[in-house]
Design an enzyme around this catalytic site. Structure first.
Site, mmCIF file in Angstrom:
data_model
loop_
_atom_site.group_PDB
_atom_site.id
_atom_site.type_symbol
_atom_site.label_atom_id
_atom_site.label_comp_id
_atom_site.label_asym_id
_atom_site.label_seq_id
_atom_site.Cartn_x
_atom_site.Cartn_y
_atom_site.Cartn_z
ATOM 1 C CE LYS A 37 -5.095 29.397 -27.947
ATOM 2 N NZ LYS A 37 -4.486 28.377 -27.187
ATOM 3 C CB ALA A 87 -10.790 18.819 -26.609
ATOM 4 C CB ALA A 96 -8.187 28.685 -29.412
ATOM 5 C CB SER A 113 -11.811 30.328 -28.527
ATOM 6 O OG SER A 113 -11.850 29.983 -27.401
ATOM 7 C CG ASP A 133 -7.845 31.071 -25.563
ATOM 8 O OD1 ASP A 133 -6.779 31.883 -25.228
ATOM 9 O OD2 ASP A 133 -7.718 29.822 -25.293
HETATM 10 O O1 C5P Z 1 -11.914 32.197 -20.110
HETATM 11 P P1 C5P Z 1 -12.146 30.530 -20.515
HETATM 12 O O2 C5P Z 1 -13.537 30.138 -20.267
HETATM 13 O O3 C5P Z 1 -11.484 29.914 -21.783
HETATM 14 O O4 C5P Z 1 -11.151 29.889 -19.389
HETATM 15 C C1 C5P Z 1 -11.343 28.564 -19.014
HETATM 16 C C2 C5P Z 1 -10.970 28.298 -17.714
HETATM 17 O O5 C5P Z 1 -9.540 28.164 -17.753
HETATM 18 C C3 C5P Z 1 -11.163 28.986 -16.464
HETATM 19 O O6 C5P Z 1 -12.510 28.651 -15.949
HETATM 20 C C4 C5P Z 1 -10.230 28.982 -15.505
HETATM 21 O O7 C5P Z 1 -10.273 27.601 -14.763
HETATM 22 C C5 C5P Z 1 -9.070 28.700 -16.511
HETATM 23 N N1 C5P Z 1 -8.269 30.157 -16.848
HETATM 24 C C6 C5P Z 1 -7.401 30.584 -16.024
HETATM 25 N N2 C5P Z 1 -6.791 31.751 -16.217
HETATM 26 C C7 C5P Z 1 -6.894 32.300 -17.434
HETATM 27 C C8 C5P Z 1 -7.886 31.714 -18.431
HETATM 28 C C9 C5P Z 1 -8.465 30.548 -18.251
HETATM 29 O O8 C5P Z 1 -7.445 30.285 -14.717
HETATM 30 N N3 C5P Z 1 -6.301 33.618 -17.644
#
Ligand code: C5P
Length: 310
Positions: A19, A109, A113, A116, A149
């Site tokens: 995405k 990376a 995503a 994800s 995601d």
């Molecule tokens: O949810 P996910 O594990 O993909 O998020 C990875 C990191 O991205 C989180 O640990 C956080 O530091 C940051 N994040 C955030 N706010 C969000 C989504 C992700 O701060 N809404």
């Protein structure tokens, strides 16, 4: 038994899309360490393919990966696909026994995503392999526990995400949009980019408001790429550029090449350029390559469908 004619182990193959965020609006960090978001996701036709194959009870999870930069993908319990299989097994009360193979088609990376999508495809594949009988909503709920995601990679198409990005409302769109992506061999850490966003805003970013994406939603409904290009927005872009200043040049090259809009994808470092046509996307990608502004380039279209069994 004649081994040559033995039935192969049952397996299920699922693909899920990468995405970009057409818009990513980020509010001030909350006590749980997450930032409230309003984001508009669009799935693109670059896919992760996960094959889940039955293995004898008690074998556990085994993971293999192939595709560009597969060497950067962890093969242990830190992999989101592994965690997806574990979470689903625990949720339905079966042994977490499965061989997973990931064929990577989304840049690693890159803020697109791919991890994800692996998790979403694994949930869908193991769900089918283990005949769990869960509903789609159950799977989306599990997906949200794996990462912000992951629900979108199950659902696909174009959707507005709120909360941490995991609460989804489908968005109406018309037609197909052409994208070029410039990706870098070295990823950016999502928490580091959010951390830089906090440093820039002093933790006092304004609250997010879905009304700020009204023009973008109109452009999507009209299928108007020129209006969409003008409405693209990413609150994390400056933070990503702070951490990777050369992204500025990558954006500029696409702008000079007539892109209808450009932005850093998610938390970066991939850069997306909206093009007028497939030929135009190819031309932008060729310029990035010629100028040495990308480690890889990708041309694709959006929106693309969500996770599906092949
Ligand atoms: O949810 P996910 O594990 O993909 O998020 C990875 C990191 O991205 C989180 O640990 C956080 O530091 C940051 N994040 C955030 N706010 C969000 C989504 C992700 O701060 N809404």
């Amino acid at each position: 038994m004649n081994r040559l004619t033995a039935a192969p182990s049952p397996s299920v193959r699922v693909r899920a899309p990468g995405k970009l965020n057409l818009s990513l609006r980020v509010g001030p960090v909350e006590d749980d360490g997450y930032h409230p978001l309003v984001t508009v996701f669009q799935a693109v036709a670059l896919y992760e393919e996960v094959t889940a194959t039955e293995v004898p009870e008690g074998t556990g999870i085994a993971l293999t990966v192939d595709g560009p930069h597969a060497d950067q993908v962890p093969l242990d319990a830190s992999n989101l696909a592994w965690r997806a299989a574990e979470l689903l097994a625990e949720h339905v009360g079966v042994g977490a026994d499965v061989a997973l193979h990931l064929a990577k088609g989304v840049p690693v990376a890159g803020g697109m995503a791919g991890g994800s999508a692996d998790a979403a495809a694994t949930l869908a594949a193991c769900d089918a392999l283990w005949a769990t009988g869960l509903s789609r909503d159950d799977l989306v709920g599990l997906a949200a526990r794996l990462g912000s995601d992951v629900p979108f990679a199950l659902v696909g198409h174009t959707a507005v995400g709120t909360g941490r990005g995991h609460l989804l409302t489908p968005a109406m769109t018309r037609g197909e949009f052409h994208w070029a992506f410039a990706t870098q061999a070295e990823g950016l850490s999502t928490p580091a980019v959010y951390g830089q966003f906090d440093a820039r805003t002093g933790g006092r970013a304004p609250a997010v408001d879905p009304a700020d994406d009204t023009d973008l939603m109109h452009a999507l409904r009209a299928g108007d790429p020129v209006a969409l290009g003008l409405a693209l927005h990413n609150d994390l872009q400056d933070a990503a550029i702070d951490l990777r200043p050369e992204l500025e040049r990558t954006l500029e090259i696409a702008q000079n090449g007539g892109a209808l809009g450009t932005l850093v994808s998610g938390s970066g470092p991939s850069v997306a350029a909206l093009a007028r046509s497939r030929q135009h996307a190819l031309a932008i990608a060729a310029t990035w390559t010629a100028e040495g502004a990308a480690d890889s380039v990708w041309c694709t279209t959006g929106p693309a469908g969500g996770a599906r069994v092949l």
